[in-house]
Design a protein around this motif. Structure first.
Motif, mmCIF file in Angstrom:
data_model
loop_
_atom_site.group_PDB
_atom_site.id
_atom_site.type_symbol
_atom_site.label_atom_id
_atom_site.label_comp_id
_atom_site.label_asym_id
_atom_site.label_seq_id
_atom_site.Cartn_x
_atom_site.Cartn_y
_atom_site.Cartn_z
ATOM 1 N N LYS A 101 -10.693 7.404 -8.042
ATOM 2 C CA LYS A 101 -10.748 7.237 -6.582
ATOM 3 C C LYS A 101 -9.368 7.197 -5.946
ATOM 4 C CE LYS A 101 -10.933 2.175 -6.763
ATOM 5 N NZ LYS A 101 -11.724 0.966 -6.419
ATOM 6 N N GLU A 102 -8.310 7.046 -6.766
ATOM 7 C CA GLU A 102 -6.943 7.010 -6.253
ATOM 8 C C GLU A 102 -6.248 8.369 -6.334
ATOM 9 O OE1 GLU A 102 -5.747 2.429 -7.496
ATOM 10 O OE2 GLU A 102 -5.488 4.039 -8.966
ATOM 11 N N ASN A 106 2.393 2.157 -10.739
ATOM 12 C CA ASN A 106 1.104 2.821 -10.526
ATOM 13 C C ASN A 106 -0.001 1.868 -10.114
ATOM 14 O OD1 ASN A 106 1.297 1.737 -13.203
ATOM 15 N ND2 ASN A 106 -0.613 2.806 -13.694
ATOM 16 N N GLY A 138 -8.102 6.701 3.025
ATOM 17 C CA GLY A 138 -8.886 6.555 1.800
ATOM 18 C C GLY A 138 -10.146 7.391 1.800
ATOM 19 N N SER A 149 -11.814 10.724 0.761
ATOM 20 C CA SER A 149 -11.584 11.820 -0.193
ATOM 21 C C SER A 149 -12.559 12.980 -0.023
ATOM 22 C CB SER A 149 -11.685 11.280 -1.623
ATOM 23 O OG SER A 149 -12.947 10.660 -1.830
ATOM 24 N N PHE A 168 -3.988 6.412 -12.954
ATOM 25 C CA PHE A 168 -4.645 6.004 -11.709
ATOM 26 C C PHE A 168 -6.155 6.084 -11.893
ATOM 27 C CE2 PHE A 168 -0.574 7.902 -10.504
ATOM 28 C CZ PHE A 168 -0.045 6.939 -9.657
ATOM 29 N N ASP A 169 -6.900 5.338 -11.090
ATOM 30 C CA ASP A 169 -8.349 5.506 -11.055
ATOM 31 C C ASP A 169 -8.683 6.833 -10.378
ATOM 32 O OD1 ASP A 169 -8.793 3.070 -12.269
ATOM 33 O OD2 ASP A 169 -8.961 1.982 -10.357
ATOM 34 N N ARG A 203 0.862 -1.189 0.000
ATOM 35 C CA ARG A 203 0.000 0.000 0.000
ATOM 36 C C ARG A 203 0.895 1.234 0.000
ATOM 37 N NH1 ARG A 203 -2.527 -2.611 4.896
ATOM 38 N NH2 ARG A 203 -3.915 -4.228 4.080
ATOM 39 N N TRP A 237 -2.873 -1.229 -2.768
ATOM 40 C CA TRP A 237 -3.420 -0.088 -3.518
ATOM 41 C C TRP A 237 -2.342 0.959 -3.748
ATOM 42 C CZ3 TRP A 237 -2.364 3.615 -0.081
ATOM 43 C CH2 TRP A 237 -2.655 3.431 1.272
ATOM 44 N N ARG A 238 -2.630 1.847 -4.665
ATOM 45 C CA ARG A 238 -1.792 3.017 -4.926
ATOM 46 C C ARG A 238 -2.674 4.257 -4.890
ATOM 47 N NH1 ARG A 238 1.051 -0.561 -4.223
ATOM 48 N NH2 ARG A 238 2.821 -1.325 -5.457
ATOM 49 N N ARG A 239 -2.147 5.338 -4.311
ATOM 50 C CA ARG A 239 -2.842 6.623 -4.304
ATOM 51 C C ARG A 239 -1.831 7.710 -4.629
ATOM 52 N NH1 ARG A 239 -5.572 5.091 1.442
ATOM 53 N NH2 ARG A 239 -7.105 3.599 0.623
ATOM 54 N N ILE A 277 1.243 5.541 -0.953
ATOM 55 C CA ILE A 277 0.774 6.870 -1.366
ATOM 56 C C ILE A 277 1.962 7.609 -1.966
ATOM 57 C CG2 ILE A 277 -0.081 9.121 -0.620
ATOM 58 C CD1 ILE A 277 -1.594 7.779 1.600
#
Length: 489
Positions: free
Chosen positions: A179-180, A141, A427, A429, A176-177, A116, A149-151, A118
């Motif tokens: 949401k990320e 990514n 997570g 936002s 990235f999505d 995980r 996950w990636r943010r 960021i």
């Protein structure tokens, strides 16, 4: 507050001002308050050559400075710095990211960190496209495990125009999505700003009045006593409209004007913010001269790294409208400026006057009833109303009921970056801008910038430093901060 899952934070631009002044001091405060995960590490990445120990010593100075007069717990500070690591590398070269990837993998193995991560882009805006592209080229990514996950956290300014914002959004969403992607605005991390939602939606005495039937106007302002200082190169290319209104104040307006979400979750809240931006009344060409005042403080053109014939605005006052059922024809005044008489950021809700004024001395030209939400300095909320002055007769004077956050002496008031960093780790936002909201706000701002570019110095008004901006702002019809009647002076 919740504690986030174990993870790694990679900061690009780790030797820069933002990291030393805000990010690491905020992470240290989270560490002291026990809000960081048990297994959490920070990997700083920048060109400057440091070993891990040299970087820790470098940032230790910044953290001490951030504590100001507070006592330093040396053991606690050293414990936090053991979480911090550093890699010297060139973020402009894709091949260099293999070294970053190897260092991340090694830290994950040695410290038993999960997959995980960021990525925080604490870099100049020119790197906002390049760094994510290099991450994608090196397969960094996307997570390599099911529960990973990636943010990515992106600092302001997020674009300099509608076109550039759309291009950057499109670029990031291919890597990235949505949401990320966390587009940060530190204003939204301030405690008073978050309390706007609580004040409105948890109190039955305010929400029924929060509409065109009872509110005369709303003012949202951010004023500074300082000039551009050493930021002339950046500021002369940005100006007050981009630097403060598009990035900060228009977001405060959305929090003030939005409808109640169906549930208190990130996406329903951000849906309501988008609705506000889409309902903003566009400015026609003649409106840009009549409903907007731009100014420049005298002496700005002599500032370091400022063009001698610059038409960049250091002051903007705008009158805008939200064309929806709740706010139809209620003016929203937004203004900001440098080298003004006071440093202040606040939201003032001016309620309508009583239909018939019965008492002598009652506020004229506006109501005695105001709700003032002060964001800085001295975060506070004040409700003003009229009461009878002692003695014979019924002369009304404006009085106030105040709440100041520093009165909660037993409660620590976190810095905005503390809240926003923790939210990204969790997570959440809610306090980050979404792509559609960002682009909707640029659709309002972009035509104004084009109009000013065509006009040059026309309708650019100058003002004396230390005053309240150009005199031409009076044409917008803003209500004075205090009652205009004699008894309220």
């Amino acid at each position: 507050m919740k504690t986030a899952n174990n993870q790694l934070l990679v900061i690009f631009g780790a030797s820069g001002d933002l990291t030393g002044r805000k990010l690491l001091p905020s992470l240290y405060e989270l560490h002291v308050r026990g809000l960081l995960p048990e297994r959490f590490s920070i990997l700083g990445a920048a060109r400057t050559e440091y070993s891990d120990d040299e970087y820790r010593a470098f940032e230790k100075v910044h953290i001490r400075e951030s504590l100001k007069n507070r006592e330093v717990d040396e053991a606690e500070l050293d414990s936090f710095l053991r979480r911090v690591f550093y890699l010297a590398f060139d973020s402009t070269r894709s091949a260099e990211y293999r070294r970053l990837k190897d260092r991340i993998r090694l830290l994950q193995q040695e410290l038993q960190l999960p997959d995980r991560i960021i990525y925080y882009l604490a870099t100049p805006p020119a790197m906002y496209e390049l760094i994510p592209a290099c991450l994608k080229e090196n397969g960094m990514n996307v997570a390599g495990s099911k529960d990973g996950w990636r943010r990515v956290i992106v600092e302001k300014p997020f674009g300099t125009s509608l076109e550039s914002a759309e291009r950057l959004n499109k670029h990031l969403i291919h890597i990235f999505d949505e949401k990320e992607i966390y587009r940060i605005d530190h204003y939204l991390g301030k405690e008073t700003v978050q309390n706007i939602l609580v004040l409105r939606f948890s109190n039955g005495i305010f929400e029924p009045l929060w509409n065109r039937n009872y509110i005369d106007s709303i003012e949202i302002s951010a004023s500074e006593t300082l000039g551009v200082e050493n930021r002339g190169k950046y500021y002369d290319g940005a100006g007050a409209l981009r630097d403060m209104i598009q990035n900060h104040l228009i977001q405060l307006m959305a929090f003030t004007a939005m409808e109640s979400p169906s549930v208190f979750e990130p996406e329903p809240i951000r849906d309501e913010i988008v609705k506000v931006f889409r309902a903003l009344r566009p400015y026609k060409t003649h409106d840009m001269d009549n409903l907007i005042v731009r100014g420049q403080y005298e002496g700005y053109r002599e500032e370091k790294n400022v063009a001698p014939d610059s038409t960049t605005e250091t002051y903007v006052a705008m009158k805008m409208f939200i064309d929806n059922w709740r706010w139809s024809d209620v003016p929203f005044y937004i203004f900001t400026g440098k080298k003004l008489s006071e440093k202040s950021s606040e939201i003032v809700v001016n309620f309508k006057s009583t239909p018939h004024q019965l008492f002598a001395g009652q506020c004229s030209g506006g109501s005695c009833n105001k709700l003032i939400i002060r964001i800085q300095p001295n975060e506070s909320i004040t409700l003003k109303f009229g009461l009878k002055m002692p003695g014979a007769g019924f002369t009304v004077k404006q009085v106030g009921m105040d709440f100041r956050y520093d009165s909660l002496s037993k409660n620590y008031l976190p810095d905005a970056y503390e809240r926003l960093l923790l939210d990204a780790m969790l997570g959440d936002s809610t306090l980050y801008a979404r792509s559609d909201a960002l682009e909707a706000s640029w659709r309002l701002i972009d035509p104004i910038l084009h109009h000013w570019k065509e006009e040059g110095a026309k309708n650019l008004f100058f003002y004396t430093p230390g005053e309240d901006g150009p005199l031409e702002k009076a044409k917008l019809g803003m209500i004075p901060k205090e009652c205009s009647c004699q008894s309220c002076q």
